[in-house]
Design a protein around this motif. Sequence first.
Motif, PDB file in Angstrom:
ATOM      1  N   LEU A 151       6.483  45.731  48.839  1.00  0.00           N
ATOM      2  CA  LEU A 151       6.434  45.933  50.285  1.00  0.00           C
ATOM      3  C   LEU A 151       7.800  45.825  50.929  1.00  0.00           C
ATOM      4  CD1 LEU A 151       3.236  43.951  51.339  1.00  0.00           C
ATOM      5  CD2 LEU A 151       3.445  46.277  50.445  1.00  0.00           C
ATOM      6  N   ALA A 152       8.628  44.922  50.422  1.00  0.00           N
ATOM      7  CA  ALA A 152       9.941  44.703  51.041  1.00  0.00           C
ATOM      8  C   ALA A 152      10.933  44.254  49.988  1.00  0.00           C
ATOM      9  CB  ALA A 152       9.854  43.655  52.157  1.00  0.00           C
ATOM     10  N   LEU A 153      12.177  44.647  50.181  1.00  0.00           N
ATOM     11  CA  LEU A 153      13.259  44.302  49.259  1.00  0.00           C
ATOM     12  C   LEU A 153      14.483  43.915  50.080  1.00  0.00           C
ATOM     13  CD1 LEU A 153      14.271  46.207  46.056  1.00  0.00           C
ATOM     14  CD2 LEU A 153      16.003  45.742  47.791  1.00  0.00           C
ATOM     15  N   CYS A 154      15.176  42.874  49.662  1.00  0.00           N
ATOM     16  CA  CYS A 154      16.398  42.441  50.340  1.00  0.00           C
ATOM     17  C   CYS A 154      17.500  42.249  49.307  1.00  0.00           C
ATOM     18  CB  CYS A 154      16.170  41.138  51.106  1.00  0.00           C
ATOM     19  SG  CYS A 154      17.636  40.511  51.959  1.00  0.00           S
ATOM     20  N   VAL A 155      18.702  42.733  49.646  1.00  0.00           N
ATOM     21  CA  VAL A 155      19.874  42.610  48.776  1.00  0.00           C
ATOM     22  C   VAL A 155      20.937  41.790  49.494  1.00  0.00           C
ATOM     23  CG1 VAL A 155      21.581  43.834  47.386  1.00  0.00           C
ATOM     24  CG2 VAL A 155      19.395  44.939  47.931  1.00  0.00           C
ATOM     25  N   GLY A 156      21.499  40.809  48.801  1.00  0.00           N
ATOM     26  CA  GLY A 156      22.634  40.049  49.316  1.00  0.00           C
ATOM     27  C   GLY A 156      23.913  40.491  48.643  1.00  0.00           C
ATOM     28  N   VAL A 157      24.968  40.728  49.417  1.00  0.00           N
ATOM     29  CA  VAL A 157      26.232  41.227  48.880  1.00  0.00           C
ATOM     30  C   VAL A 157      27.400  40.367  49.363  1.00  0.00           C
ATOM     31  CG1 VAL A 157      25.418  43.595  48.680  1.00  0.00           C
ATOM     32  CG2 VAL A 157      26.504  42.857  50.799  1.00  0.00           C
ATOM     33  N   PRO A 158      28.486  40.285  48.582  1.00  0.00           N
ATOM     34  CA  PRO A 158      29.663  39.519  49.002  1.00  0.00           C
ATOM     35  C   PRO A 158      30.534  40.315  49.971  1.00  0.00           C
ATOM     36  CG  PRO A 158      30.019  40.388  46.801  1.00  0.00           C
ATOM     37  CD  PRO A 158      28.612  40.766  47.188  1.00  0.00           C
ATOM     38  N   ASP A 173      38.830  48.662  50.667  1.00  0.00           N
ATOM     39  CA  ASP A 173      37.441  49.124  50.627  1.00  0.00           C
ATOM     40  C   ASP A 173      36.559  48.276  49.716  1.00  0.00           C
ATOM     41  OD1 ASP A 173      35.989  50.907  52.142  1.00  0.00           O
ATOM     42  OD2 ASP A 173      35.739  52.333  50.498  1.00  0.00           O
ATOM     43  N   PHE A 174      36.981  47.024  49.474  1.00  0.00           N
ATOM     44  CA  PHE A 174      36.202  46.127  48.611  1.00  0.00           C
ATOM     45  C   PHE A 174      34.792  45.927  49.147  1.00  0.00           C
ATOM     46  CE2 PHE A 174      34.748  41.751  47.751  1.00  0.00           C
ATOM     47  CZ  PHE A 174      34.678  41.785  46.371  1.00  0.00           C
ATOM     48  N   TRP A 175      34.670  45.701  50.458  1.00  0.00           N
ATOM     49  CA  TRP A 175      33.359  45.402  51.021  1.00  0.00           C
ATOM     50  C   TRP A 175      32.381  46.551  50.808  1.00  0.00           C
ATOM     51  CZ3 TRP A 175      35.656  43.293  56.232  1.00  0.00           C
ATOM     52  CH2 TRP A 175      36.142  41.991  56.016  1.00  0.00           C
ATOM     53  N   ARG A 176      32.848  47.772  50.949  1.00  0.00           N
ATOM     54  CA  ARG A 176      31.932  48.895  50.769  1.00  0.00           C
ATOM     55  C   ARG A 176      31.666  49.192  49.286  1.00  0.00           C
ATOM     56  NH1 ARG A 176      33.315  52.982  55.862  1.00  0.00           N
ATOM     57  NH2 ARG A 176      32.407  51.597  57.435  1.00  0.00           N
ATOM     58  N   ARG A 177      32.568  48.759  48.411  1.00  0.00           N
ATOM     59  CA  ARG A 177      32.252  48.847  46.985  1.00  0.00           C
ATOM     60  C   ARG A 177      31.174  47.834  46.628  1.00  0.00           C
ATOM     61  NH1 ARG A 177      37.744  48.722  46.383  1.00  0.00           N
ATOM     62  NH2 ARG A 177      37.717  46.853  45.061  1.00  0.00           N
ATOM     63  N   MET A 178      31.216  46.657  47.262  1.00  0.00           N
ATOM     64  CA  MET A 178      30.186  45.650  47.009  1.00  0.00           C
ATOM     65  C   MET A 178      28.845  46.057  47.617  1.00  0.00           C
ATOM     66  SD  MET A 178      31.527  43.312  45.130  1.00  0.00           S
ATOM     67  CE  MET A 178      32.310  44.742  44.357  1.00  0.00           C
ATOM     68  N   ASN A 179      28.869  46.841  48.668  1.00  0.00           N
ATOM     69  CA  ASN A 179      27.658  47.304  49.332  1.00  0.00           C
ATOM     70  C   ASN A 179      27.686  48.830  49.430  1.00  0.00           C
ATOM     71  OD1 ASN A 179      25.363  47.656  50.897  1.00  0.00           O
ATOM     72  ND2 ASN A 179      26.353  47.037  52.808  1.00  0.00           N
ATOM     73  N   PRO A 180      27.479  49.500  48.290  1.00  0.00           N
ATOM     74  CA  PRO A 180      27.546  50.971  48.272  1.00  0.00           C
ATOM     75  C   PRO A 180      26.248  51.605  48.792  1.00  0.00           C
ATOM     76  CG  PRO A 180      27.063  50.176  46.085  1.00  0.00           C
ATOM     77  CD  PRO A 180      27.214  48.950  46.938  1.00  0.00           C
ATOM     78  N   ASP A 181      25.918  51.287  50.040  1.00  0.00           N
ATOM     79  CA  ASP A 181      24.725  51.820  50.715  1.00  0.00           C
ATOM     80  C   ASP A 181      23.457  51.470  49.946  1.00  0.00           C
ATOM     81  OD1 ASP A 181      23.260  52.979  52.689  1.00  0.00           O
ATOM     82  OD2 ASP A 181      23.937  55.030  52.335  1.00  0.00           O
ATOM     83  N   PHE A 182      23.296  50.175  49.670  1.00  0.00           N
ATOM     84  CA  PHE A 182      22.085  49.731  48.978  1.00  0.00           C
ATOM     85  C   PHE A 182      20.829  50.017  49.808  1.00  0.00           C
ATOM     86  CE2 PHE A 182      24.721  46.536  46.449  1.00  0.00           C
ATOM     87  CZ  PHE A 182      24.582  47.242  45.264  1.00  0.00           C
ATOM     88  N   ARG A 183      20.984  50.032  51.128  1.00  0.00           N
ATOM     89  CA  ARG A 183      19.812  50.282  51.958  1.00  0.00           C
ATOM     90  C   ARG A 183      19.249  51.671  51.697  1.00  0.00           C
ATOM     91  NH1 ARG A 183      19.370  48.837  58.408  1.00  0.00           N
ATOM     92  NH2 ARG A 183      17.155  49.304  58.643  1.00  0.00           N
TER      93      ARG A 183
END
Length: 405
Positions: A151-158, A173-183
């Motif tokens: 039903l729901a999924l949550c991802v935590g990223v640095p 661009d480290f932050w966007r490599r850690m969060n490559p559009d997981f949503r």
Amino acid sequence: MTSPSLLTPAALRRTSLDAVLGFAWDAEAFTASDVIESVGLTRSTTIDVIDELVARGLLSELPNARAAGDYRKGRPARRFAFRPDAGFVVGVDGGQSRLTATVADLRGEKRAVCHLLLDPHMDAADVRREAAARVVDEALAEARLSRGEVLALCVGVPAPVNRDGVSPPHRDDFWRRMNPDFRALFGEWAPIVRVENDASLAAVAERAVGAAVGYDDFVTLLAGDRLGAGVWVDGRLLRGAHGGAAETVAFDHVRGVDGAWGLGYRAADLARRALAAGSLSRSSALRGLDAGEIDGKTVLALAAAGDPDAAAIAAQVGETLAIVAGVFGSLFDSRLIVVSGAVAAGAGPVISAALDALPEELDLPAPEIVASTLGADIVSVGAVRAALDAARSGVLDLPAFVAAA
């Protein structure tokens, strides 16, 4: 706020459904009378709403009191229970070098936990997306579940994360490599997806099931290799315009801290420096280690065991922790600082030294400093709690449950 007298029948119905489901989600077996006493609806509305939630598949009707052996006299009451297996949630710790996926039912009971180690230098977006999808699918397979049951999924990223699940640009661009559009990645099949900062999810975990239960003003520190902070003030988790509230790069400019390096990193670095300088005493177990064998966990374990050089290093790291705690205590007037993550298990000597030095660091009453008991998987624990919150808020709108109404 809309006046109840102005609510449409559909809105009133939704309000009743939310209230009864919220009660049921946290209750054991219950009757309509239990709901009425807690929620305050009329008996006819209560029974009607309960029957609808049973039809939607979120509640089940149990054997009545006579069949359950609890009947004395009169007409036996109908009994109901929330269905924690009506769906499942997934919490993901999207760390730089390790991914963890935890599958849980709608009461937060774990069904499976899977880990995947990554080369921190292989952090291209496609590599991380593929790895994250793989560890989630492995956890679902271990739990014998399909994607369609989530039903729901949550991802935590640095990385900082805004309300839309997006991380801001960074100098490399480290932050966007850690969060490559997981949503978007998980949104292809999961009905509800959240992406959050990892330290914020650690704070969610501590307040839900950890050291910060009952606290409205506290800071959770992920303190292994790098510092990350999740901050609660007045009962609310701080986020900021871009998700960067309490971003620890600020410690680059704080004398005596001079960077966002974590407690484990600092302990290992000091030990390696002492080894290279030949300044360790003959009795120290650190002398028998190669530099490559020294890590924060080892140093802190030796400190707890009474190794004098390791204890001196822990005390020095504790003085740094006191400054960090003093900064957060001064900025946010926190009652509690929770040292969390894998390093927390050996943080006792560091915390003891920090508590000795802390009163000199701020004018406000000094916060408590405690070690978390939630272990290395704390971010995935927090991600599960955040996914559960999202499921509770949105489950009545999901097609799987709307269609059955």
